[in-house]
Design an enzyme around this catalytic site. Sequence first.
Site, mmCIF file in Angstrom:
data_model
loop_
_atom_site.group_PDB
_atom_site.id
_atom_site.type_symbol
_atom_site.label_atom_id
_atom_site.label_comp_id
_atom_site.label_asym_id
_atom_site.label_seq_id
_atom_site.Cartn_x
_atom_site.Cartn_y
_atom_site.Cartn_z
ATOM 1 N N MET A 70 -11.296 -6.019 5.936
ATOM 2 C CA MET A 70 -10.715 -4.888 6.508
ATOM 3 C C MET A 70 -10.194 -6.483 7.926
ATOM 4 O O MET A 70 -10.585 -6.331 8.832
ATOM 5 C CB MET A 70 -10.867 -3.903 7.047
ATOM 6 C CG MET A 70 -11.600 -3.085 5.623
ATOM 7 S SD MET A 70 -9.822 -2.397 4.514
ATOM 8 C CE MET A 70 -9.073 -1.883 6.047
ATOM 9 N N SER B 178 0.360 -1.463 0.719
ATOM 10 C CA SER B 178 -0.328 0.215 0.201
ATOM 11 C C SER B 178 1.540 1.066 -0.091
ATOM 12 O O SER B 178 1.458 1.504 0.989
ATOM 13 C CB SER B 178 -1.222 0.248 1.450
ATOM 14 O OG SER B 178 -1.322 1.421 1.195
ATOM 15 N N ASP C 214 -6.561 -6.739 4.599
ATOM 16 C CA ASP C 214 -5.746 -5.692 4.621
ATOM 17 C C ASP C 214 -6.249 -4.728 6.210
ATOM 18 O O ASP C 214 -6.809 -4.340 6.815
ATOM 19 C CB ASP C 214 -6.760 -4.008 3.740
ATOM 20 C CG ASP C 214 -6.732 -3.037 3.578
ATOM 21 O OD1 ASP C 214 -5.199 -2.573 4.006
ATOM 22 O OD2 ASP C 214 -6.717 -2.480 3.183
ATOM 23 N N MET D 62 -9.569 7.789 0.169
ATOM 24 C CA MET D 62 -10.396 8.565 1.496
ATOM 25 C C MET D 62 -10.456 9.725 1.128
ATOM 26 O O MET D 62 -10.188 10.148 0.565
ATOM 27 C CB MET D 62 -9.332 8.685 2.318
ATOM 28 C CG MET D 62 -8.442 7.303 2.813
ATOM 29 S SD MET D 62 -7.896 6.941 4.411
ATOM 30 C CE MET D 62 -6.478 5.650 4.242
ATOM 31 N N ASP E 77 -4.673 3.436 -1.502
ATOM 32 C CA ASP E 77 -5.904 4.129 -0.443
ATOM 33 C C ASP E 77 -6.822 5.322 -1.052
ATOM 34 O O ASP E 77 -6.219 6.147 -0.905
ATOM 35 C CB ASP E 77 -5.602 3.772 0.582
ATOM 36 C CG ASP E 77 -5.285 2.195 0.833
ATOM 37 O OD1 ASP E 77 -5.690 1.575 0.828
ATOM 38 O OD2 ASP E 77 -4.224 2.549 1.782
ATOM 39 N N MET F 67 -12.313 4.501 0.048
ATOM 40 C CA MET F 67 -13.371 4.220 1.527
ATOM 41 C C MET F 67 -13.779 5.619 1.007
ATOM 42 O O MET F 67 -13.474 7.155 1.958
ATOM 43 C CB MET F 67 -11.581 4.784 2.804
ATOM 44 C CG MET F 67 -11.384 3.058 2.840
ATOM 45 S SD MET F 67 -9.212 2.728 3.211
ATOM 46 C CE MET F 67 -8.699 3.218 2.130
ATOM 47 N N HIS G 22 -8.642 1.171 -3.598
ATOM 48 C CA HIS G 22 -9.765 1.030 -2.155
ATOM 49 C C HIS G 22 -10.002 2.251 -2.810
ATOM 50 O O HIS G 22 -9.467 3.098 -1.593
ATOM 51 C CB HIS G 22 -8.617 -0.496 -1.543
ATOM 52 C CG HIS G 22 -9.214 0.068 0.000
ATOM 53 N ND1 HIS G 22 -8.642 -0.386 1.624
ATOM 54 C CD2 HIS G 22 -10.485 -0.069 0.258
ATOM 55 C CE1 HIS G 22 -9.298 -0.673 2.232
ATOM 56 N NE2 HIS G 22 -10.632 -0.492 1.601
ATOM 57 N N HIS H 253 -1.564 -0.874 -3.921
ATOM 58 C CA HIS H 253 -2.960 -0.934 -3.271
ATOM 59 C C HIS H 253 -2.929 1.071 -3.226
ATOM 60 O O HIS H 253 -2.248 1.065 -2.503
ATOM 61 C CB HIS H 253 -2.498 -1.993 -1.841
ATOM 62 C CG HIS H 253 -3.810 -1.521 -1.073
ATOM 63 N ND1 HIS H 253 -4.780 -2.095 -1.667
ATOM 64 C CD2 HIS H 253 -4.430 -0.287 -0.530
ATOM 65 C CE1 HIS H 253 -5.994 -1.949 -0.442
ATOM 66 N NE2 HIS H 253 -5.555 -0.907 0.418
HETATM 67 C C1 DX5 Z 1 -6.156 1.403 5.650
HETATM 68 C C2 DX5 Z 1 -5.869 1.460 4.447
HETATM 69 C C3 DX5 Z 1 -4.691 0.017 4.148
HETATM 70 C C4 DX5 Z 1 -3.609 0.631 4.918
HETATM 71 C C5 DX5 Z 1 -2.675 0.116 5.496
HETATM 72 O O1 DX5 Z 1 -7.071 2.210 6.044
HETATM 73 O O2 DX5 Z 1 -6.779 0.629 3.882
HETATM 74 O O3 DX5 Z 1 -4.852 0.352 3.045
HETATM 75 O O4 DX5 Z 1 -2.753 1.252 3.680
HETATM 76 O O5 DX5 Z 1 -2.171 0.196 6.342
HETATM 77 P P1 DX5 Z 1 -0.921 -1.086 7.482
HETATM 78 O O6 DX5 Z 1 -0.227 -1.698 6.450
HETATM 79 O O7 DX5 Z 1 0.508 -0.055 7.450
HETATM 80 O O8 DX5 Z 1 -2.259 -1.756 8.298
HETATM 81 ZN ZN ZN Z 2 -6.508 -0.204 2.184
#
Ligand code: DX5
Ligand code: ZN
Length: 254
Positions: free
Chosen positions: A147, A18, A204, A47, A45, A78, A76, A43
């Site tokens: 998750m 990620s 994840d 948000m 993320d 969110m 991903h 990956h």
């Molecule tokens: C968290 C994200 C993850 C995040 C994981 O909400 O969806 O993809 O990057 O980070 P680590 O591996 O540090 O928990």
């Molecule tokens: Zn993620």
Amino acid sequence: MNSPNSNHQRKGVILSPSLLSANFADLASSVRLAEEGGADWIHIDVMDGHFVPNLTVGPIIVEALRPLTKLTLDVHLMIERPDDYIPQFVTAGADIITVHYEACVHLNRTVAHIKSLGVKAGVALNPATPLGMLEEILPDVDLVLLMSVNPGFGGQAFLPSLFRRARTLREWIENSPSFSRDAEHSPSFSRRGLGGGYPLIEADGGIKLDNAAQVYQAGVDAIVSGSGVFDTPNPAETLRQMRRACEATKLIEV
Ligand code: DX5
Ligand code: ZN
């Protein structure tokens, strides 16, 4: 009936580092490190500050990364109202778009929307969302993202309920007549790990070198790791070690 333990057909772990924990001032170098370490996917993320209490990146970053790598871009989302943004992420070059069950009022429509644009569709579940919520959508998705932290931030502690959830989901998938085991080997999709007909399980959050093998052993196909890769001194070597650790395991008994 196929035993969940009989799944020797997995083609090996899929590693999806990620970028959330990468160097945002130099994402190109982070992508190169991921490639050097043998990552399968990248990956990303996304948000929105509403669905999760954090803001990250949008389609413009996916578009900037697309020419840098041939790896699968695993996006991903969110975010609330993902349908409004799905076409932009597809145009930007996403290969997989995963939306949250908790963010979609009309999940079936959203999954169909993603697939209609020619990319793979994933559905993510927060740790407190019962697996049973997948029952109706499972035959339609390419990937389920479980998750193992509450989404929003990198570097959080792994929630061990992931093990039970992954084992249960794997058992459902393997014992469901909806999925053809042969379809996994269909040559119709060139991208590794997305064989069609058989949803992949991705995990994840909080996954690092010390627990990745256990996660894989619980039946997870694709492992996301952010801080566990990019906050280590040698991310490429960490990825290589993660793969070795996973591939030294076998599926555990359910
Ligand atoms: C968290 C994200 C993850 C995040 C994981 O909400 O969806 O993809 O990057 O980070 P680590 O591996 O540090 O928990
Ligand atoms: Zn993620």
